[in-house]
Design a protein around this motif. Sequence first.
Motif, PDB file in Angstrom:
ATOM      1  N   LYS A  97      59.164  50.246  36.563  1.00 52.84           N
ATOM      2  CA  LYS A  97      58.496  51.419  35.980  1.00 52.84           C
ATOM      3  C   LYS A  97      58.183  51.185  34.504  1.00 52.84           C
ATOM      4  N   LYS A  98      59.121  50.567  33.803  1.00 57.11           N
ATOM      5  CA  LYS A  98      58.924  50.293  32.383  1.00 57.11           C
ATOM      6  C   LYS A  98      57.754  49.330  32.179  1.00 57.11           C
ATOM      7  N   MET A  99      57.673  48.300  33.028  1.00 51.55           N
ATOM      8  CA  MET A  99      56.577  47.343  32.927  1.00 51.55           C
ATOM      9  C   MET A  99      55.238  48.016  33.245  1.00 51.55           C
ATOM     10  N   ALA A 100      55.217  48.881  34.250  1.00 54.58           N
ATOM     11  CA  ALA A 100      53.985  49.593  34.598  1.00 54.58           C
ATOM     12  C   ALA A 100      53.545  50.493  33.452  1.00 54.58           C
ATOM     13  N   THR A 101      54.485  51.186  32.834  1.00 57.90           N
ATOM     14  CA  THR A 101      54.177  52.046  31.695  1.00 57.90           C
ATOM     15  C   THR A 101      53.649  51.226  30.533  1.00 57.90           C
ATOM     16  N   LYS A 102      54.259  50.081  30.292  1.00 59.57           N
ATOM     17  CA  LYS A 102      53.822  49.213  29.203  1.00 59.57           C
ATOM     18  C   LYS A 102      52.398  48.715  29.449  1.00 59.57           C
ATOM     19  N   LEU A 103      52.104  48.315  30.688  1.00 58.69           N
ATOM     20  CA  LEU A 103      50.750  47.858  31.023  1.00 58.69           C
ATOM     21  C   LEU A 103      49.725  48.975  30.850  1.00 58.69           C
ATOM     22  N   GLU A 104      50.086  50.180  31.270  1.00 64.15           N
ATOM     23  CA  GLU A 104      49.192  51.327  31.088  1.00 64.15           C
ATOM     24  C   GLU A 104      48.941  51.583  29.608  1.00 64.15           C
ATOM     25  N   THR A 105      49.997  51.521  28.821  1.00 64.90           N
ATOM     26  CA  THR A 105      49.884  51.765  27.384  1.00 64.90           C
ATOM     27  C   THR A 105      48.994  50.713  26.734  1.00 64.90           C
ATOM     28  N   ILE A 106      49.182  49.458  27.108  1.00 65.41           N
ATOM     29  CA  ILE A 106      48.355  48.383  26.542  1.00 65.41           C
ATOM     30  C   ILE A 106      46.893  48.591  26.929  1.00 65.41           C
ATOM     31  N   GLN A 107      46.654  49.013  28.160  1.00 61.56           N
ATOM     32  CA  GLN A 107      45.285  49.282  28.603  1.00 61.56           C
ATOM     33  C   GLN A 107      44.684  50.423  27.798  1.00 61.56           C
ATOM     34  N   GLU A 108      45.457  51.487  27.596  1.00 60.97           N
ATOM     35  CA  GLU A 108      44.976  52.626  26.806  1.00 60.97           C
ATOM     36  C   GLU A 108      44.693  52.211  25.369  1.00 60.97           C
ATOM     37  N   LEU A 109      45.570  51.370  24.799  1.00 60.24           N
ATOM     38  CA  LEU A 109      45.339  50.890  23.434  1.00 60.24           C
ATOM     39  C   LEU A 109      44.080  50.031  23.366  1.00 60.24           C
ATOM     40  N   GLY A 110      43.847  49.221  24.397  1.00 59.59           N
ATOM     41  CA  GLY A 110      42.629  48.409  24.446  1.00 59.59           C
ATOM     42  C   GLY A 110      41.385  49.287  24.468  1.00 59.59           C
ATOM     43  N   GLU A 111      41.438  50.364  25.254  1.00 63.46           N
ATOM     44  CA  GLU A 111      40.318  51.305  25.311  1.00 63.46           C
ATOM     45  C   GLU A 111      40.130  51.996  23.965  1.00 63.46           C
ATOM     46  N   LEU A 112      41.241  52.325  23.322  1.00 58.90           N
ATOM     47  CA  LEU A 112      41.191  52.957  22.002  1.00 58.90           C
ATOM     48  C   LEU A 112      40.552  52.006  20.988  1.00 58.90           C
ATOM     49  N   PHE A 113      40.905  50.733  21.064  1.00 62.60           N
ATOM     50  CA  PHE A 113      40.334  49.730  20.158  1.00 62.60           C
ATOM     51  C   PHE A 113      38.816  49.662  20.337  1.00 62.60           C
ATOM     52  N   ILE A 114      38.383  49.646  21.600  1.00 57.46           N
ATOM     53  CA  ILE A 114      36.943  49.575  21.881  1.00 57.46           C
ATOM     54  C   ILE A 114      36.222  50.798  21.315  1.00 57.46           C
ATOM     55  N   GLU A 115      36.842  51.970  21.444  1.00 64.49           N
ATOM     56  CA  GLU A 115      36.243  53.192  20.893  1.00 64.49           C
ATOM     57  C   GLU A 115      36.128  53.129  19.376  1.00 64.49           C
ATOM     58  N   MET A 116      37.125  52.552  18.725  1.00 64.54           N
ATOM     59  CA  MET A 116      37.109  52.501  17.256  1.00 64.54           C
ATOM     60  C   MET A 116      36.181  51.418  16.731  1.00 64.54           C
ATOM     61  N   ASP A 117      35.950  50.372  17.513  1.00 70.50           N
ATOM     62  CA  ASP A 117      35.080  49.266  17.103  1.00 70.50           C
ATOM     63  C   ASP A 117      33.624  49.690  17.299  1.00 70.50           C
ATOM     64  N   THR A 118      33.133  50.491  16.367  1.00 67.65           N
ATOM     65  CA  THR A 118      31.807  51.097  16.523  1.00 67.65           C
ATOM     66  C   THR A 118      30.667  50.090  16.443  1.00 67.65           C
ATOM     67  N   ASP A 119      30.863  48.967  15.727  1.00 66.47           N
ATOM     68  CA  ASP A 119      29.777  47.989  15.637  1.00 66.47           C
ATOM     69  C   ASP A 119      29.825  46.960  16.772  1.00 66.47           C
ATOM     70  N   GLY A 120      30.860  47.038  17.617  1.00 67.29           N
ATOM     71  CA  GLY A 120      30.964  46.159  18.773  1.00 67.29           C
ATOM     72  C   GLY A 120      31.230  44.703  18.439  1.00 67.29           C
ATOM     73  N   SER A 121      31.784  44.432  17.261  1.00 71.40           N
ATOM     74  CA  SER A 121      32.018  43.055  16.824  1.00 71.40           C
ATOM     75  C   SER A 121      33.267  42.425  17.436  1.00 71.40           C
ATOM     76  N   GLY A 122      34.104  43.245  18.014  1.00 68.15           N
ATOM     77  CA  GLY A 122      35.370  42.730  18.548  1.00 68.15           C
ATOM     78  C   GLY A 122      36.469  42.719  17.507  1.00 68.15           C
TER      79      GLY A 122
END
Length: 145
Positions: free
Chosen positions: A60-85
């Motif tokens: 369960k802890k690993m699944a939660t961690k993977l979900e959190t990392i995925q959410e953070l990745g999505e958050l990063f993409i949202e904040m990267d407004t110029d799409g530079s990576g």
Amino acid sequence: SSHECEAIARRVTEEQPIMWILFVAFVAAGTLVLLNLVTAVIVNNAFAISRQDKELLLQKKMATKLETIQELGELFIEMDTDGSGDLTLEELQHAFENNEKVRQSFLILDIAEDQAEQIFALLDVTEDNHVNTKEFLHGMTRVMN
């Protein structure tokens, strides 16, 4: 069968009274051994259940961690407004000011809008004024823990 055993036991104890003590000791030892076996089975089952609980908790802890990392990745993409990576301090500040999802995500981590520069400095381990996805994910998981 049981009457024959009883008759033999009575006859032996009548002829040699000390055998009565040995007979009682034998029955007591047999009872102790049986109780010890039952206890061992119960303890073994308890350990097995505990091990399964730990494994389930870890999954369960690993699944939660993977979900959190995925959410953070999505958050990063949202904040990267110029799409530079890469994320710049300006993009982070802009996301704090204009993106409610970003603001709420950081508030959940007890990070206020006025801490954007501090967070960016923490995330920018290469100190090149750009935070890539790897730096962001690694730094944010450290902040969460």
